[in-house]
Structures are given as structure tokens and as C-alpha cells.
Design an enzyme around this catalytic site. Sequence first.
Site: not given
Length: 220
Positions: A161, A114, A189
Site C-alpha cells: 500500500d 480506506c 491500497h
Amino acid sequence: MMIELTAADGHTLGAYRTGPTDATKALVVIQEIFGVNRHMRRVCDAFAAEGYAVIAPALFDRVERGVELGYEPADVKRGRELRGPIDADLTLLDVLAAAGALPAGVKRGIVGYCWGGTVAWHGATRSSAFSAACGWYGGGIVAAKDEVARCPVQLHFGEVDASIPMTDVTAIREAQPDVGVFVYPGAGHGFGCEERGSYVQADAERAQERTLRFFAQHLG
């Protein structure tokens, strides 16, 4: 165990350290926007089980110490609020402090998830501290896609994502033809986090296998 690090500007921060004391390979593991929480410690422990000395610096200590968030909407909001004011250059100082605390004389890699995926890219392009770098779903990489990596890099993205469109991934591939870029069909994600609703075990395991092979190739 938790340790204290001191960055080059004098800032002190916590960090999670694990792995064998006689390791011949080492990693800095970079957090998501949820702090060095239970999931990130599990990630670190998994690398330690593969023989790596591992340090995960608590990057939120620049604004609030001891942050450990979950994955509910309120946690996402809080993580973004904490992440917002942190300067990328100062984050890199914290990363380099972690790298400097790893065992001397061994090759060091960096891996992030991330926000940490972007930080890992910066570690590869803005420092010479690492022999290999790996980023999982780093949304900020596209903004720095033209930076020159100083070590081999591998990147992982989910096809669906919502925060990283495939146009961004294509742009990264075009700008960085020597970087290994893997896309996981149908994954979103955070597909590698077992505590998130977007977790996909098969994709997480496949990405981890690729990550471990990549580091074995470049770190020994």
C-alpha cells in the site's frame, strides 16, 4: 433504501440501509473517500446477505450531499478535497447516529474501508457503541495507535500500500498487541474494491472471510 439520520448536533445526513428487519446482529459500514457509492452499497448488501442489519451513513453530507464518486484520478482528488475539512469528532456523531438507527437490543459492529477504516478505529476507541470493529486499509489509524479500544478490533492492510507503509503497520502492531492485524502480500491500497485497479479477488475474499468470522465471534 436511503434513509435520513439526525446526529446529536442536529445535522441531518443520508444513509443506505439494508438487511433483514428481524436481524439479530447489526453493522455500521463506513465509506471510503468516494461516498456511499455503488461499491459501498454492494459491500452493505453482502453483509445483509449474511443476516446483518446494515446502515452506511453518508459522511460527506457534512460538506456536500449525495456524493458518489468513481475511482479515476479526478475522483481521488475530489474525494480528498471533500474529506479534508470534515472534523473527526463530527464524523463520530454521524457514526453514532447510524448506530442508534440499527435495531434495538442487538449487538452492533462497525466496519470501514480506506478513510472508513480509520473511522472504524475511532468508533472502537472513542465510543462504547460497538461490540466489535474492523478496519480495512485505514491510513489514519497509525496516528491514533495509542488509543484504547473499547471492543475487539481486527485490521487488514495491503503489503505494498503506497499510502500505508509497513512501518506504520508494525507500529500499530507494537502499540496494539491484542488487535488482530492481517497483511496481504503483494496487495495495495483498496485491494478489496472490485472497481479499482488494485483489486485482488483472492485477498478480498480472504479478508472478507476473516471479517465475517470475527463478527460472528463477537456479535453472534
